[in-house]
Design a protein around this motif. Structure first.
Motif, PDB file in Angstrom:
ATOM      1  N   ALA A   1      12.200   9.212   4.657  1.00 20.95           N
ATOM      2  CA  ALA A   1      12.373   7.283   4.475  1.00 20.95           C
ATOM      3  C   ALA A   1      12.796   7.159   5.511  1.00 20.95           C
ATOM      4  O   ALA A   1      12.986   6.537   5.967  1.00 20.95           O
ATOM      5  N   VAL A   2      14.282   7.784   4.624  1.00 24.26           N
ATOM      6  CA  VAL A   2      15.387   6.849   5.037  1.00 24.26           C
ATOM      7  C   VAL A   2      16.114   6.960   6.397  1.00 24.26           C
ATOM      8  O   VAL A   2      16.475   6.873   7.175  1.00 24.26           O
ATOM      9  N   GLU A   3      15.342   9.041   6.679  1.00 21.25           N
ATOM     10  CA  GLU A   3      15.991   9.156   7.951  1.00 21.25           C
ATOM     11  C   GLU A   3      15.545   8.201   9.412  1.00 21.25           C
ATOM     12  O   GLU A   3      15.069   8.053  10.655  1.00 21.25           O
ATOM     13  N   ALA A   4      14.269   8.071   8.636  1.00 28.54           N
ATOM     14  CA  ALA A   4      13.365   6.831   9.538  1.00 28.54           C
ATOM     15  C   ALA A   4      12.959   5.344   9.349  1.00 28.54           C
ATOM     16  O   ALA A   4      12.465   4.228  10.304  1.00 28.54           O
ATOM     17  N   GLY A   5      14.574   4.972   9.215  1.00 26.31           N
ATOM     18  CA  GLY A   5      14.967   3.462   9.053  1.00 26.31           C
ATOM     19  C   GLY A   5      14.789   2.663   7.685  1.00 26.31           C
ATOM     20  O   GLY A   5      14.769   1.246   7.521  1.00 26.31           O
ATOM     21  N   ALA A   6      14.195   3.426   6.901  1.00 27.07           N
ATOM     22  CA  ALA A   6      13.309   2.197   5.570  1.00 27.07           C
ATOM     23  C   ALA A   6      14.968   1.852   5.331  1.00 27.07           C
ATOM     24  O   ALA A   6      15.392   2.685   4.647  1.00 27.07           O
ATOM     25  N   GLN A   7      14.338   0.854   4.010  1.00 28.98           N
ATOM     26  CA  GLN A   7      15.818   0.331   3.883  1.00 28.98           C
ATOM     27  C   GLN A   7      14.809  -0.093   1.998  1.00 28.98           C
ATOM     28  O   GLN A   7      16.092  -0.225   1.001  1.00 28.98           O
ATOM     29  N   LEU A   8      13.245   0.008   1.605  1.00 32.31           N
ATOM     30  CA  LEU A   8      13.373   0.281   0.603  1.00 32.31           C
ATOM     31  C   LEU A   8      11.820   1.032   0.468  1.00 32.31           C
ATOM     32  O   LEU A   8      11.057   1.048   1.539  1.00 32.31           O
ATOM     33  N   LEU A   9      12.344   1.734  -0.562  1.00 32.59           N
ATOM     34  CA  LEU A   9      11.233   3.249  -1.075  1.00 32.59           C
ATOM     35  C   LEU A   9      10.268   2.230  -2.225  1.00 32.59           C
ATOM     36  O   LEU A   9      11.014   1.974  -2.964  1.00 32.59           O
ATOM     37  N   LEU A  10       9.057   2.771  -2.222  1.00 33.16           N
ATOM     38  CA  LEU A  10       7.754   2.604  -3.289  1.00 33.16           C
ATOM     39  C   LEU A  10       7.492   4.039  -3.081  1.00 33.16           C
ATOM     40  O   LEU A  10       6.341   4.553  -2.067  1.00 33.16           O
ATOM     41  N   LEU A  11       7.570   4.575  -4.430  1.00 29.33           N
ATOM     42  CA  LEU A  11       6.583   5.800  -4.992  1.00 29.33           C
ATOM     43  C   LEU A  11       5.454   5.323  -6.188  1.00 29.33           C
ATOM     44  O   LEU A  11       5.484   3.632  -6.335  1.00 29.33           O
ATOM     45  N   PRO A  12       4.269   5.601  -6.102  1.00 31.15           N
ATOM     46  CA  PRO A  12       3.404   4.990  -6.830  1.00 31.15           C
ATOM     47  C   PRO A  12       3.238   5.175  -8.500  1.00 31.15           C
ATOM     48  O   PRO A  12       4.407   5.481  -8.510  1.00 31.15           O
ATOM     49  N   GLU A  13       2.248   4.431  -8.617  1.00 30.04           N
ATOM     50  CA  GLU A  13       1.805   4.495 -10.497  1.00 30.04           C
ATOM     51  C   GLU A  13       2.044   6.175 -11.083  1.00 30.04           C
ATOM     52  O   GLU A  13       1.388   6.538 -10.122  1.00 30.04           O
ATOM     53  N   TYR A  14       2.554   5.949 -12.155  1.00 24.83           N
ATOM     54  CA  TYR A  14       2.925   7.265 -12.252  1.00 24.83           C
ATOM     55  C   TYR A  14       3.499   8.758 -11.787  1.00 24.83           C
ATOM     56  O   TYR A  14       3.064  10.371 -12.223  1.00 24.83           O
TER      57      TYR A  14
END
Length: 290
Positions: A31-44
């Protein structure tokens, strides 16, 4: 514009700490290599740590959450290191945490480039959490100040209750992170419809990240279905249906990132120049009608 990444997170078995750490760092690197500034993963998402437990323990609903407690501190350090290393914001999903009162709570931390910013507990429990699993409700809502804007976190079911998002919006949040975990398509749609309604009512953005895939080794995460999405109020300068981005498949093979961009300034502008003023009119009309 800010670049966001919401993960359709496949629940996979990682039987050692090194295997899990390599997996999480590699996933975030994508995600970082694609340019993401904020990463969200799911519940649990953090409950995947239970894969490191003995087979019988990880296959026991309550024993599995007790077993991961010693792994939480290393997990927090790992997540903090990822955020610091790449100078990003990371919400790595949630996991059950044993609180000082002896109750387990479903907790989601937020990390930034300078370290941990705090956490948000789930406030309203599903029947499964309350009746079978013994997860207790949290207390209070947090608004986090970041360089990207002010944001809040509503974990899964909490997105189905209007006043929770309203409280965050009144506290200045322009973006709500909605980590979710649902085992049926109906469950996914309940959370998604809630997320879209909260974006409409409050004229804010909501980012959803779900678990996906089958994990027969985990009684808590055995079936997972959902799509990642970014939702905004359908109004001037926004998509006609309020959907900025939506992942293609309900059950992809492996984890996949939904990469999307949003201007929170444009979202805020809708509140002053939109076709409608749902955020403003709600309390005015509510008081009048009562």
């Amino acid at each position: 514009m800010i670049c966001l990444a919401a993960c359709q997170y496949a629940i996979e078995l990682h039987e050692t700490w090194d295997a899990y750490a390599e997996h999480l760092q590699g996933l975030c690197a994508e995600a970082v290599e694609a340019g993401a500034q904020l990463l969200l993963l799911p519940e649990y998402a953090g409950l995947v740590l239970s894969g490191q437990l003995p087979v019988e323990q990880r296959g026991d609903l309550k024993a599995s959450i007790a077993g991961i407690q010693p792994l939480i501190e290393p997990w927090l350090a790992l997540c903090q290191g990822i955020a610091r290393r790449w100078g990003i914001y990371l919400q790595p999903g949630s996991l059950p945490v044993l609180d000082l009162d002896g109750q387990y709570r479903n907790r989601a931390w937020l990390f930034g480039p300078k370290g941990v910013l705090g956490y948000q507990d789930k406030l309203i429990m599903t029947r499964f959490e309350r009746e079978q699993w013994g997860i207790a409700a949290g207390d209070g809502l947090q608004v986090f100040d970041t360089a990207l804007g002010r944001l809040g976190i509503l974990i899964c079911y909490d997105n189905e209750f209007p006043m929770l998002a309203r409280h965050l919006a009144e506290g200045g949040a322009d973006l709500i992170l909605a980590p979710s975990c649902t085992d049926t398509e109906a469950g996914y749609h309940r959370v998604r419809i809630g997320a879209q309604a909260r974006a409409l009512e409050n004229q804010i953005a909501v980012l959803q990240s779900p678990t996906v895939g089958l994990a027969p080794w985990s009684p808590a995460l055995d079936e997972n279905i959902g799509r990642a999405g970014l939702f905004v109020p359908p109004d001037y300068g926004m998509p006609q249906d309020g959907v900025i981005a939506l992942s293609e498949a309900l059950s992809p093979v492996g984890s996949q990132w939904l990469m999307c961009e949003v201007s929170l300034e444009h979202v805020r502008r809708v509140r002053q120049q939109g076709q409608v003023f749902t955020r403003r009119d709600w309390p005015e009309q509510f008081e009048r009608l009562l």
